[in-house]
Motif scaffolding. Structure first.
Motif, PDB file in Angstrom:
ATOM      1  N   TRP A  15     -64.594  43.895 -24.681  1.00 21.59           N
ATOM      2  CA  TRP A  15     -63.750  44.502 -24.059  1.00 21.59           C
ATOM      3  C   TRP A  15     -63.260  43.638 -22.952  1.00 21.59           C
ATOM      4  O   TRP A  15     -62.076  43.610 -22.693  1.00 21.59           O
ATOM      5  CB  TRP A  15     -64.438  45.813 -23.349  1.00 21.59           C
ATOM      6  N   ASN A  16     -64.031  43.015 -22.529  1.00 23.46           N
ATOM      7  CA  ASN A  16     -63.758  41.796 -21.439  1.00 23.46           C
ATOM      8  C   ASN A  16     -62.812  40.728 -21.948  1.00 23.46           C
ATOM      9  O   ASN A  16     -61.829  40.613 -21.431  1.00 23.46           O
ATOM     10  CB  ASN A  16     -64.769  41.157 -20.853  1.00 23.46           C
ATOM     11  N   ALA A  17     -62.908  40.432 -23.267  1.00 16.00           N
ATOM     12  CA  ALA A  17     -61.959  39.574 -23.725  1.00 16.00           C
ATOM     13  C   ALA A  17     -60.802  40.387 -24.120  1.00 16.00           C
ATOM     14  O   ALA A  17     -59.724  39.689 -24.210  1.00 16.00           O
ATOM     15  CB  ALA A  17     -62.681  39.277 -25.363  1.00 16.00           C
ATOM     16  N   ILE A  18     -60.647  41.575 -24.442  1.00 11.32           N
ATOM     17  CA  ILE A  18     -59.476  42.187 -24.627  1.00 11.32           C
ATOM     18  C   ILE A  18     -58.651  42.385 -23.119  1.00 11.32           C
ATOM     19  O   ILE A  18     -57.472  41.997 -23.348  1.00 11.32           O
ATOM     20  CB  ILE A  18     -59.739  43.637 -25.183  1.00 11.32           C
ATOM     21  N   GLU A  74     -57.171  53.772 -26.954  1.00  6.37           N
ATOM     22  CA  GLU A  74     -56.704  54.979 -25.998  1.00  6.37           C
ATOM     23  C   GLU A  74     -56.960  54.350 -24.819  1.00  6.37           C
ATOM     24  O   GLU A  74     -56.237  54.559 -23.610  1.00  6.37           O
ATOM     25  CB  GLU A  74     -57.348  56.109 -26.282  1.00  6.37           C
ATOM     26  N   ARG A  75     -58.254  53.552 -24.646  1.00  6.45           N
ATOM     27  CA  ARG A  75     -58.676  52.997 -23.261  1.00  6.45           C
ATOM     28  C   ARG A  75     -57.632  51.865 -22.929  1.00  6.45           C
ATOM     29  O   ARG A  75     -57.176  51.781 -21.952  1.00  6.45           O
ATOM     30  CB  ARG A  75     -60.043  52.309 -23.470  1.00  6.45           C
ATOM     31  N   ILE A  76     -56.995  50.986 -23.723  1.00  2.00           N
ATOM     32  CA  ILE A  76     -56.006  50.054 -23.475  1.00  2.00           C
ATOM     33  C   ILE A  76     -54.945  50.667 -23.114  1.00  2.00           C
ATOM     34  O   ILE A  76     -54.270  50.221 -22.079  1.00  2.00           O
ATOM     35  CB  ILE A  76     -55.705  49.140 -24.754  1.00  2.00           C
ATOM     36  N   GLN A  77     -54.438  51.865 -23.471  1.00  2.00           N
ATOM     37  CA  GLN A  77     -53.218  52.466 -23.289  1.00  2.00           C
ATOM     38  C   GLN A  77     -53.301  53.079 -21.888  1.00  2.00           C
ATOM     39  O   GLN A  77     -52.407  52.881 -21.137  1.00  2.00           O
ATOM     40  CB  GLN A  77     -52.830  53.727 -24.367  1.00  2.00           C
ATOM     41  N   GLN A  78     -54.455  53.640 -21.440  1.00  2.00           N
ATOM     42  CA  GLN A  78     -54.503  54.100 -20.191  1.00  2.00           C
ATOM     43  C   GLN A  78     -54.606  53.089 -19.090  1.00  2.00           C
ATOM     44  O   GLN A  78     -54.048  53.239 -18.086  1.00  2.00           O
ATOM     45  CB  GLN A  78     -56.002  54.876 -20.132  1.00  2.00           C
ATOM     46  N   GLN A  79     -55.079  51.889 -19.384  1.00  2.00           N
ATOM     47  CA  GLN A  79     -55.181  50.747 -18.332  1.00  2.00           C
ATOM     48  C   GLN A  79     -54.063  49.800 -18.303  1.00  2.00           C
ATOM     49  O   GLN A  79     -54.106  49.056 -17.419  1.00  2.00           O
ATOM     50  CB  GLN A  79     -56.926  50.079 -18.528  1.00  2.00           C
ATOM     51  N   PHE A  80     -53.736  49.646 -19.700  1.00  2.00           N
ATOM     52  CA  PHE A  80     -52.628  48.348 -19.561  1.00  2.00           C
ATOM     53  C   PHE A  80     -51.423  49.036 -20.598  1.00  2.00           C
ATOM     54  O   PHE A  80     -51.379  48.576 -21.805  1.00  2.00           O
ATOM     55  CB  PHE A  80     -53.251  47.124 -20.385  1.00  2.00           C
ATOM     56  N   ASN A  81     -50.753  49.708 -19.867  1.00  2.00           N
ATOM     57  CA  ASN A  81     -49.454  50.474 -20.732  1.00  2.00           C
ATOM     58  C   ASN A  81     -48.246  49.266 -20.387  1.00  2.00           C
ATOM     59  O   ASN A  81     -47.329  49.432 -19.703  1.00  2.00           O
ATOM     60  CB  ASN A  81     -49.177  51.605 -20.230  1.00  2.00           C
ATOM     61  N   ASN A  82     -48.059  48.279 -21.328  1.00  2.00           N
ATOM     62  CA  ASN A  82     -47.250  47.281 -21.398  1.00  2.00           C
ATOM     63  C   ASN A  82     -46.340  47.398 -22.303  1.00  2.00           C
ATOM     64  O   ASN A  82     -46.482  47.371 -23.459  1.00  2.00           O
ATOM     65  CB  ASN A  82     -47.985  45.924 -21.364  1.00  2.00           C
ATOM     66  N   LYS A  84     -44.240  45.608 -23.682  1.00  2.00           N
ATOM     67  CA  LYS A  84     -43.983  44.226 -24.247  1.00  2.00           C
ATOM     68  C   LYS A  84     -44.867  43.922 -25.306  1.00  2.00           C
ATOM     69  O   LYS A  84     -45.105  43.124 -26.183  1.00  2.00           O
ATOM     70  CB  LYS A  84     -43.958  42.767 -23.410  1.00  2.00           C
ATOM     71  N   HIS A  85     -46.094  45.015 -25.280  1.00  2.00           N
ATOM     72  CA  HIS A  85     -47.248  44.729 -26.128  1.00  2.00           C
ATOM     73  C   HIS A  85     -47.362  46.116 -27.156  1.00  2.00           C
ATOM     74  O   HIS A  85     -47.105  47.298 -26.933  1.00  2.00           O
ATOM     75  CB  HIS A  85     -48.473  44.906 -25.373  1.00  2.00           C
ATOM     76  N   ASN A  86     -47.383  45.663 -28.592  1.00  2.00           N
ATOM     77  CA  ASN A  86     -47.587  46.361 -29.399  1.00  2.00           C
ATOM     78  C   ASN A  86     -49.121  46.193 -30.137  1.00  2.00           C
ATOM     79  O   ASN A  86     -49.649  45.233 -30.132  1.00  2.00           O
ATOM     80  CB  ASN A  86     -46.731  46.144 -30.693  1.00  2.00           C
ATOM     81  N   PHE A  87     -49.413  47.226 -30.497  1.00  2.00           N
ATOM     82  CA  PHE A  87     -51.067  47.309 -31.151  1.00  2.00           C
ATOM     83  C   PHE A  87     -51.408  47.712 -32.674  1.00  2.00           C
ATOM     84  O   PHE A  87     -50.704  48.642 -32.787  1.00  2.00           O
ATOM     85  CB  PHE A  87     -51.823  47.951 -30.122  1.00  2.00           C
ATOM     86  N   LEU A  88     -52.023  47.093 -33.250  1.00  2.00           N
ATOM     87  CA  LEU A  88     -52.433  47.524 -34.684  1.00  2.00           C
ATOM     88  C   LEU A  88     -54.002  47.380 -34.403  1.00  2.00           C
ATOM     89  O   LEU A  88     -54.483  46.939 -33.869  1.00  2.00           O
ATOM     90  CB  LEU A  88     -51.805  46.427 -35.659  1.00  2.00           C
ATOM     91  N   SER A  89     -54.590  48.362 -35.474  1.00  2.00           N
ATOM     92  CA  SER A  89     -56.038  48.090 -35.502  1.00  2.00           C
ATOM     93  C   SER A  89     -56.495  48.273 -36.878  1.00  2.00           C
ATOM     94  O   SER A  89     -55.987  49.137 -37.758  1.00  2.00           O
ATOM     95  CB  SER A  89     -56.596  49.455 -34.570  1.00  2.00           C
TER      96      SER A  89
END
Length: 280
Positions: A15-18, A74-82, A84-89
């Motif tokens: 998570w820290n790396a993310i 979901e945690r990413i979207q809550q803390q880093f709603n950017n 410029k960034h798209n996400f795949l998983s």
């Protein structure tokens, strides 16, 4: 658009790396690919002898992986709603090194960002086994972030080099990109004993000067010191935020990190570490 793969085992290390990577590239258009791989031990040895119970275990592991990936997203979207960034998983039945090798082969990613340690987080070990394998074999740049390193803008970059590489744009562009984003200074560190630079080394050093002509940079020459000690001592004198090395076979990088056990090398890395392959 930059394509960045972030493997995760759902540990706080990953998570820290993310969080570090999202902040590092906060002003860049990026697609981040969150990847979790899972492989029960039995399948690493004998796939053909797997029982129905073991196949059921695969289903359970996949469900857990997909659920946790959703939670991380979901945690990413809550803390880093950017915007410029798209996400795949992706949740993949494979080992991490094999999956990364396949993605690199298809040129699906430009960079890998990962924690230096896995879920075990053993303090005495500098890099986890997966990180070592990826650092050594990846065909694209790899950014390894220590588990307890909070984000710092990389204003001071340390770039040790033995000038043994005929530098090309592909080697240096990742460094230039980051330095340009943060108006960083690149500290080129050469460590050697009494002998002078060869003609080829001098030529390669001059190429660095050309590539970095629009970037703040300084050359540092240190003689008669152990390479690992020289890097450690330099970090103590200058607040380095990012260490960069080119993984050139038969170079000091190879000697430093892979010809001895990883927990016996001469220093403990506590800053992010960008490794660029000499060949892609």
């Amino acid at each position: 658009m930059k394509k960045i793969l972030i493997p995760t085992d759902f540990s706080e290390n990953s998570w820290n790396a993310i969080t570090y990577t999202l902040q590092l590239f906060k002003d860049e258009d990026c697609t981040f690919h969150l990847l979790n791989t899972y492989t029960p031990i039995i399948f690493q040895y004998d796939y053909t002898s797997a029982s129905m119970a073991q196949f059921s275990l695969i289903d359970t592991m996949r469900n857990v992986s997909e659920t946790k990936l959703k939670e991380f997203s979901e945690r990413i979207q809550q803390q880093f709603n950017n915007p410029k960034h798209n996400f795949l998983s992706s949740s993949v039945f494979n080992t991490l090194p094999l999956e990364i090798s396949e993605l690199c082969h298809d040129n699906a990613i430009d960079m890998i960002a990962m924690g230096t340690k896995g879920a075990s987080g053993v303090k005495e070990v500098l890099f986890g086994s997966n990180t070592i394998h990826v650092l050594k074999n990846a065909k694209c740049p790899v950014l390894a972030i220590p588990s307890e390193f909070p984000f710092e803008a990389p204003h001071e970059i340390l770039f040790p080099s033995d000038y043994g590489i005929n530098f090309q744009e592909k080697h240096l562009q990742p460094i230039i990109d980051i330095a340009s984003m943060y108006h960083s200074r690149i500290n080129i560190l050469n460590v050697r004993y009494e002998h002078e630079l060869s003609e080829q080394q001098t030529h390669n050093r001059e190429k660095l000067e050309t590539f970095f002509k629009h970037i703040a940079h300084l050359f540092h020459d240190i003689k008669n010191q152990n390479i690992a000690d020289a890097i450690t001592n330099f970090q103590l004198k200058t607040r380095i935020n990012l260490l960069v090395m080119i993984n050139n076979k038969h170079s000091f990088f190879e000697n430093l990190f892979f010809k001895s056990t990883i927990n016996q090398i001469g220093f403990h890395l506590n800053i992010p570490f960008l490794v660029i392959p000499s060949k892609t």
